[in-house]
Design an enzyme around this catalytic site. Structure first.
Site, PDB file in Angstrom:
ATOM      1  N   CYS A 141      42.332   1.490  98.853  1.00  0.00           N
ATOM      2  CA  CYS A 141      42.651   0.141  98.381  1.00  0.00           C
ATOM      3  C   CYS A 141      43.294  -0.674  99.488  1.00  0.00           C
ATOM      4  CB  CYS A 141      43.622   0.191  97.198  1.00  0.00           C
ATOM      5  SG  CYS A 141      43.099   1.211  95.811  1.00  0.00           S
ATOM      6  N   CYS A 164      37.834   0.775  96.389  1.00  0.00           N
ATOM      7  CA  CYS A 164      38.296   0.409  95.056  1.00  0.00           C
ATOM      8  C   CYS A 164      37.471  -0.759  94.526  1.00  0.00           C
ATOM      9  CB  CYS A 164      39.777   0.039  95.116  1.00  0.00           C
ATOM     10  SG  CYS A 164      40.462  -0.596  93.572  1.00  0.00           S
ATOM     11  N   ASP A 194      49.446 -32.190 128.574  1.00  0.00           N
ATOM     12  CA  ASP A 194      48.712 -32.927 127.549  1.00  0.00           C
ATOM     13  C   ASP A 194      49.554 -34.080 127.013  1.00  0.00           C
ATOM     14  OD1 ASP A 194      46.262 -32.721 125.558  1.00  0.00           O
ATOM     15  OD2 ASP A 194      48.037 -33.115 124.349  1.00  0.00           O
TER      16      ASP A 194
END
Length: 499
Positions: A34, A65, A458
């Protein structure tokens, strides 16, 4: 990979979805495995074994599962961000390279022998490349069985199995049901040919608005669009093209894929997950960034901001070069001109060449019967390289940069995929005329998936820093950003939003 038993068991006991995809819980008394967040009763300690991958659990003799669908869990954030050989291998396997080129092709791309690559993957993940690819094939087949009306034999070969018998045996082993039994329990009606609907899981939170607004400001006619809360774009895939629609929802992104060839389902899913950065760990990212007083408020107001990534590294590199020293709107205008010229350079009725290596065999075309607008992938590098000067509408130096970039990609000298070596790719980019640190860093962040890129020069980043009360000169901002490692790419997105 060593898993701490106590740490893993506490995550399972609390059903913490943040760990879905990071490890898997196998229960010896039931023979199933699971995801950590499975809603079933927590198994007793003495009955539990933890595995680092679904393939390792399957190799240990456990089946998936049916309740929590562990094979559909988000990908591990570790393999999403790691730049080493194992991380690159996992991204290549996710893109379907083993199905197309086999283990020798995978090993050749990484520069290792098959034996050594198998040792590395088994040590980290408990399974070798064949087992990992087999687990992915089983998931792809399950999706096709449950969501399309394709014949089971067609699905077997579309998912990458070598025979129908191998397909049936694998599905029985992984899901404890034959393909025909799976279809009986969840019958599908006849739908549009080549259309697959599925749900892409992610670790919450996800700030969908930031992704959609980012893409909306940069859409290109005929390539992508944002409409009614969904992002649509064309893809160039190994066996043909596709159009994908991604609509963010609660814990999942609803995806509709219109594929020319269903063999491209696995690489299409991998690229969609990459595009929306769905395998990220937002809790870890926000935990570090939110610890900075300057970012605490924006992180609290907008949890789960992701890095908008790319499905085509060459496309992203061209966008970055065109966007040098011009506005976003100006870049869109120039790119639109290039796209029109590229479309006109292809003979009438022929598709734009697909810039995707590794395609083998003859495609299995699917007639497209849907009425939705068909979007195309970005033109291939050789098409852009062959365009006349008038098609670019930009200074000669920048035009020469795009040509040099296109030729390097077309010749195989430059790899811009997320599976590439990040350091080598950045070095090769900066060797090209007209490509400096900003452009190379932007490509590394969005195309190659580096989570720790920062662009201190930037302009938008500096404006965002000023708005948040941070240092706003390139040198001082770069120094300040060191505290945001290893998530500086996410911090950069926060600064852009603040601007």
């Amino acid at each position: 990979m060593e898993l701490d038993f106590e740490h893993c068991y506490r995550a399972v006991d609390s059903r913490d979805p943040r760990f879905d995809g990071c490890f898997y819980t196998a229960v010896r008394t039931t023979g199933i495995y699971c995801r950590p967040s499975c809603p079933a009763v927590t198994p007793k300690r003495q009955n539990v074994t933890f595995y680092p991958s679904a393939a390792a659990a399957q190799r240990g003799g456990f089946r998936a599962c049916r309740r929590c669908r562990p094979d559909a869990a988000p990908g591990s954030p570790e393999w999403d961000t790691r730049a080493d050989t194992v991380g690159r291998a996992m991204r290549l396997i996710g893109d379907g390279v083993v199905d197309r080129e086999g283990v020798p092709g995978l090993a050749g791309r990484l520069g290792y022998t098959e034996r050594h690559l198998n040792r590395m993957l088994t040590a980290e993940l408990g399974a070798g490349p064949l087992a990992l690819a087999r687990a992915q094939r089983a998931q792809t087949a399950r999706i096709l069985v449950e969501t399309t009306d394709l014949g089971l034999a067609e699905i077997a070969f579309a998912a990458g199995f070598g025979s129908v018998r191998q397909f049936n045996d694998t599905m029985l082993e992984v899901y404890a049901r034959s393909p025909s039994q799976m279809r009986e329990r969840q019958p599908v009606g006849r739908g549009e040919a080549g259309v697959v609907n599925l749900r892409l899981a992610y670790r919450p939170p996800l700030h969908a608005g930031s992704l959609l607004s980012f893409f909306a400001g940069r859409t290109l006619p005929g390539v992508d669009e944002v409409t009614d809360g969904a992002y649509r774009r064309g893809l160039s895939l190994p066996h043909g093209g596709a159009t994908v629609s991604l609509r963010p929802g609660e814990r999942v992104v609803h995806a509709t894929l219109r594929l020319d060839d269903v063999r491209d389902l696995a690489p299409a899913v991998a690229r969609c997950r990459r595009l929306f950065d769905l395998d990220a760990d937002p809790v870890a990212v926000d935990g570090l960034l939110g610890g900075d007083p300057a970012l605490a408020r924006v992180v609290a107001d907008e949890p789960g901001v992701r890095v908008p990534r790319a499905v085509d590294g060459f496309e992203m590199a061209v966008r970055a070069v065109v966007g040098q020293q011009v506005s976003v709107a100006g870049a869109r205008t120039t790119l639109g001109r290039i796209l029109r010229a590229a479309a006109g350079s292809v003979a009438s009725g022929e598709p734009v060449p697909v810039a995707c290596p590794g395609s083998v065999g003859e495609p299995t075309p699917i007639p497209q019967t849907d009425t939705a607008t068909r979007l195309a992938g970005f033109p291939a590098a050789d098409v852009i390289a062959a365009l006349p000067d008038a098609a670019f509408g930009m200074p000669a130096a920048r035009r020469a940069t795009i040509r040099a970039l296109a030729e390097a990609v077309a010749d195989g000298k430059l790899d811009l995929d997320p599976t590439a070596d990040r350091t080598e790719t950045v070095n090769r980019l900066t060797e090209l005329p007209g490509i400096g640190p900003w452009t190379a860093g932007y490509v590394a962040m969005r195309a190659i998936g580096d989570p720790d890129v920062f662009l201190p020069t930037d302009l938008a980043a500096r404006r965002g820093a000023e708005a948040l009360g941070l240092p706003n000169t390139a040198k001082t901002l770069s120094s300040y950003a060191e505290r945001w490692r290893p998530w500086r790419s996410y911090a950069l997105i926060r600064l852009w939003r603040a601007a």
